[in-house]
Design an enzyme around this catalytic site. Structure first.
Site, short mmCIF file in Angstrom:
data_model
loop_
_atom_site.label_atom_id
_atom_site.label_comp_id
_atom_site.label_asym_id
_atom_site.label_seq_id
_atom_site.Cartn_x
_atom_site.Cartn_y
_atom_site.Cartn_z
N LYS A 87 0.84 -1.20 0.00
CA LYS A 87 0.00 0.00 0.00
C LYS A 87 0.87 1.24 0.00
O LYS A 87 1.70 1.43 0.90
CB LYS A 87 -0.89 0.03 1.25
CG LYS A 87 -2.21 -0.66 1.05
CD LYS A 87 -3.03 -0.62 2.31
CE LYS A 87 -4.17 0.35 2.22
NZ LYS A 87 -5.08 0.23 3.40
O1 G3P Z 1 -9.03 0.92 4.07
C1 G3P Z 1 -8.81 2.19 4.58
C2 G3P Z 1 -9.61 2.38 5.80
O2 G3P Z 1 -9.10 1.62 6.83
C3 G3P Z 1 -9.77 3.77 6.24
O3 G3P Z 1 -10.94 3.78 6.95
O4 G3P Z 1 -12.58 4.61 8.54
O5 G3P Z 1 -10.14 5.18 8.82
O6 G3P Z 1 -11.49 6.22 7.00
P1 G3P Z 1 -11.30 5.03 7.88
#
Ligand code: G3P
Length: 219
Positions: A87
């Site tokens: 990533k």
């Molecule tokens: O896959 C990316 C994800 O983990 C981000 O999620 O909820 O932190 O925006 P969030």
């Protein structure tokens, strides 16, 4: 649309994998940190364990912000497990690293994508998948799902093979909308995976079948 689990929690990954619907796992430094992982060695140990549980790509994020650091980390991560997706963020240095690593045959999950232009750049640099963050766009008052629709449209128009991986999924409607928008993959937290199963009519229907059966079976 394939489903990945968005977590570094081993128990959640074990439980999710048992459903037979999970094709991969995505992690990031925040998810790792939530599991008490704070260095490369413990990240590697957790990723190897995840890879033993799930037969599919496991996304592992670089920590460096500069291209050289990302390239070195990416090459290292590529040797951790059989099916790594490295990533890398949608930054200037990130695109430099993506273009180098992808040419070496390393699979890339281009993360922190918030625009069609970033998705176009990633496809040209050689990203295997691009991860638009739906929830974080919703957080700033935009319609995150529109970005999925727009990237899918542009990729189809130009026969681009990079996968659209809907990320930052916050609720079950995001999953439905991502599938309808043509995302190839959605990565979901474990809680949302279980919520996708639930429907009150299924719960009440199961209880009613059991009660009706027992009326005669126990008569
Ligand atoms: O896959 C990316 C994800 O983990 C981000 O999620 O909820 O932190 O925006 P969030």
């Amino acid at each position: 649309m394939k489903l990945f689990l968005d977590t570094a929690n081993i128990q959640e990954i074990r439980d999710g994998a048992r459903l037979g619907v999970i094709s991969g796992v995505t992690t990031n430094p925040s998810l790792a940190s939530a599991e008490g992982i704070g260095n490369s060695e413990s990240y590697k140990t957790a990723v190897c364990e995840i890879s033993d549980i799930v037969d599919g790509p496991i996304s592992v994020e670089v920590i460096s912000l500069d291209a050289e650091g990302m390239i070195a980390e990416g090459r290292d991560i590529a040797n951790w497990i059989p099916n790594p997706w490295v990533k890398i963020p949608s930054t200037i240095d990130g695109f430099k690293a993506i273009s180098v690593l992808s040419k070496e045959g390393i699979q890339i999950n281009q993360t922190l994508c918030f625009s069609v232009n970033q998705a176009i750049l990633g496809a040209q640099a050689g990203s295997t998948a691009v991860s638009p963050f739906i929830g974080r766009l919703d957080d700033i008052g935009l319609q995150g799902i529109d970005l999925i629709k727009d990237i899918v449209t542009v990729y189809k128009e130009h026969s681009i093979e990079t996968k659209v991986l809907a990320a930052s999924i916050r609720h079950t409607l995001h999953c439905t909308l991502a599938a309808q928008a043509g995302a190839h993959i959605a990565t979901v937290p474990y809680k949302i995976l279980t919520q996708m199963v639930e429907h009150p009519l299924t719960t009440s229907g199961v209880a009613r079948f059991k009660a009706d059966w027992e009326k005669i079976a126990n008569a």
